[in-house]
Design an enzyme around this catalytic site. Structure first.
Site, short mmCIF file in Angstrom:
data_model
loop_
_atom_site.label_atom_id
_atom_site.label_comp_id
_atom_site.label_asym_id
_atom_site.label_seq_id
_atom_site.Cartn_x
_atom_site.Cartn_y
_atom_site.Cartn_z
N GLY A 150 0.82 -1.21 0.00
CA GLY A 150 0.00 0.00 0.00
C GLY A 150 0.85 1.26 0.00
O GLY A 150 0.53 2.26 -0.66
N THR A 151 1.94 1.24 0.74
CA THR A 151 2.84 2.39 0.81
C THR A 151 3.36 2.72 -0.59
O THR A 151 3.42 3.89 -0.99
CB THR A 151 4.02 2.08 1.76
OG1 THR A 151 3.48 1.79 3.05
CG2 THR A 151 4.99 3.23 1.86
N ASN A 207 -7.15 4.38 9.75
CA ASN A 207 -6.57 3.14 10.28
C ASN A 207 -6.68 3.03 11.80
O ASN A 207 -6.75 1.93 12.33
CB ASN A 207 -5.10 3.00 9.85
CG ASN A 207 -4.30 4.26 10.05
OD1 ASN A 207 -4.66 5.34 9.57
ND2 ASN A 207 -3.21 4.15 10.79
N GLN A 253 -7.66 0.96 4.40
CA GLN A 253 -8.43 0.44 5.55
C GLN A 253 -9.92 0.35 5.25
O GLN A 253 -10.70 0.05 6.15
CB GLN A 253 -8.18 1.31 6.79
CG GLN A 253 -6.77 1.23 7.32
CD GLN A 253 -6.44 -0.10 7.99
OE1 GLN A 253 -7.29 -0.98 8.16
NE2 GLN A 253 -5.19 -0.26 8.39
N SER A 271 -4.09 -2.36 -0.12
CA SER A 271 -3.02 -3.21 0.45
C SER A 271 -3.59 -4.58 0.79
O SER A 271 -4.60 -4.67 1.50
CB SER A 271 -2.45 -2.55 1.70
OG SER A 271 -1.56 -3.43 2.34
N HIS A 308 -2.52 -7.10 2.73
CA HIS A 308 -2.46 -7.73 4.06
C HIS A 308 -3.50 -7.20 5.04
O HIS A 308 -3.62 -7.72 6.14
CB HIS A 308 -1.04 -7.66 4.64
CG HIS A 308 -0.58 -6.32 5.13
ND1 HIS A 308 -0.49 -6.04 6.47
CD2 HIS A 308 -0.17 -5.23 4.48
CE1 HIS A 308 -0.01 -4.80 6.62
NE2 HIS A 308 0.18 -4.29 5.42
N THR A 356 9.30 -8.01 -12.97
CA THR A 356 8.56 -9.27 -13.13
C THR A 356 7.56 -9.42 -11.98
O THR A 356 7.92 -9.22 -10.82
CB THR A 356 9.54 -10.46 -13.17
OG1 THR A 356 10.46 -10.21 -14.23
CG2 THR A 356 8.82 -11.78 -13.40
N CYS A 396 2.93 1.19 12.93
CA CYS A 396 4.20 1.88 12.63
C CYS A 396 4.54 2.93 13.68
O CYS A 396 5.67 3.37 13.75
CB CYS A 396 4.21 2.50 11.24
SG CYS A 396 2.76 2.33 10.28
N1 PLP Z 1 -2.28 3.51 4.56
C1 PLP Z 1 -3.05 3.09 5.59
C2 PLP Z 1 -4.29 3.84 5.92
C3 PLP Z 1 -2.68 1.98 6.34
O1 PLP Z 1 -3.40 1.58 7.37
C4 PLP Z 1 -1.49 1.28 5.97
C5 PLP Z 1 -1.08 0.09 6.75
O2 PLP Z 1 -0.26 0.10 7.59
C6 PLP Z 1 -0.74 1.74 4.88
C7 PLP Z 1 -1.16 2.86 4.21
C8 PLP Z 1 0.51 1.04 4.45
O3 PLP Z 1 0.21 -0.14 3.76
P1 PLP Z 1 1.38 -1.26 3.57
O4 PLP Z 1 1.62 -1.83 4.92
O5 PLP Z 1 0.80 -2.26 2.62
O6 PLP Z 1 2.54 -0.57 3.00
#
Ligand code: PLP
Length: 376
Positions: A69-70, A150, A178, A198, A200, A236, A325
């Protein structure tokens, strides 16, 4: 252990593992290879693309697979920075964005872009009047606003925010990481230009994401190379993980249809009711009406999350004080500060987040454990 930290990450669904396995074993060929085995792997990528597209009401060719997601967020922000240019342009984000939007836009500000942050009401919802004032028609610009938060699970007024930005001719990106898989998120209903996903957060493995890019929207790739993913993200493809993401998307569509997501919301409500009945001093934060069904954001006045978390861990409950984080950074959460919480309240809050794997028995046990630890 009772896992109540599903906004940090989720358990990989057994069906996802099963879908991935053939691509880690026999079907390991390069999807760009011309022979039959390569073409079969490419077809699996196509299936996953269609599954992810279906979850958000997009067409498959509007989905680009990414590493997380990042990465999806950074790809959009960098591309849009280039699109609007540094001179007399403007970028608007909210104060409650994830660091995956705040840090890249801070980096833009550091090189001279005008970046504004819009606040939220005390229920955690975006202040639309402030957004309207910040979006300036006379400047090229973009907004990057999350669909659901989140930490609190509060759902943002994305349709209204998108209308405001579009009326000014601005681009719209939403970090829907989220929201996807938890509530209905449809790009055929809300005309955002870009949307980050994302895996996960909804039972795919960590390290795979997706980006929706609306057809016809200019996009400057961050990673160039062999031209995979329509040239938007070379390299890839991570086939097993992408296949897993597709399967997870299909599972979440089923969960919305078969009542599983409603069951999660009922369990969350049961958790809040149980804690409210057992504890004299407890507060539930964020909009009651506009929130994903899986999050309870709870303050325990007179206690600190720092003292509660290790005790809960020892007693069998895994949860967190805010975003994973930020754990251990010793700062009050910027989301809670934006909602007007005192430092004391911010430091006394926990996020309890459920998933489709959470059971009623776990919730009932969690109520007793949390009440004993926080009430003691
Ligand atoms: N954006 C939000 C709102 C999130 O909750 C998260 C998850 O930690 C992220 C971005 C980052 O996603 P990823 O862990 O897949 O990089």
């Amino acid at each position: 252990m009772i896992y109540l930290d599903s906004n940090a990450t989720t358990q990989v669904h057994p069906r996802v593992v099963e879908a991935m396995m053939p691509f880690l074993t026999g079907r390991w060929h390069n999807p760009s290879s011309g022979y039959a085995a390569g073409r079969e792997v490419k077809a699996a990528l196509g299936t996953a693309r269609a599954q992810v597209a279906a979850l958000i009401g997009a067409s498959p060719d509007e989905i680009v697979f990414t590493g997380c997601g990042t990465e999806s967020n950074s790809m959009v922000i960098k591309s849009l920075a280039r699109e609007i240019g540094r001179k007399s342009s403007k970028v608007v984000v909210s104060e409650i964005e994830h660091s995956a939007v705040l840090r890249p836009t801070e980096a833009m500000a550091a090189v001279g872009f005008e970046v504004a942050r819009v606040g939220v009401h005390d229920d955690g919802r975006l202040d639309l009047a402030e957004l309207s004032a910040a979006v300036e028609r006379t400047k090229p610009g973009f907004v990057s606003l999350m669909w659901a938060n989140n930490e609190t699970g509060v759902i943002q007024p994305m349709a209204e925010a998108t209308e405001i930005a579009k009326a000014a001719g601005w681009w719209v990106h939403t970090d829907a990481i989220q929201a996807v898989g938890k509530i209905s998120v449809r790009v055929d209903e809300v005309p955002v230009d870009f949307l980050s996903i994302s895996g996960h957060k909804f039972h795919a493995p960590k390290g795979v994401g997706a980006l929706f890019i609306r057809k016809g929207t200019p996009f400057e790739p961050m990673i160039r190379g062999g031209g995979q993913e329509g040239g938007h993200r070379s390299g890839t493809e991570n086939v097993p993980y992408i296949v897993g993401l597709g399967e997870a998307a299909a599972i979440m569509m089923e969960s919305a249809q078969n009542g599983d997501l409603d069951r999660v919301a009922t369990l969350r409500d049961r958790l809040e009711t149980g804690l409210g009945e057992r504890l004299k001093r407890v507060e539930f934060n964020g909009s009651r009406e506009h929130r994903t069904g899986n999050v309870a954001h709870v303050s325990f006045p007179g206690k600190t999350a720092a003292e509660l978390l290790p005790k809960l861990d020892a007693a069998g409950i895994q949860c967190s004080a805010g975003s994973a984080c930020m754990t251990g950074k010793g700062m009050p959460s910027h989301v809670q500060k934006a909602m007007g919480f005192s430092d004391e309240k911010a430091f006394s809050s926990l996020r309890l987040s459920l998933s489709i794997f959470t059971t009623e028995a776990e919730v009932d046990e969690a109520i007793e454990i949390i009440a004993a630890v926080a009430g003691g």
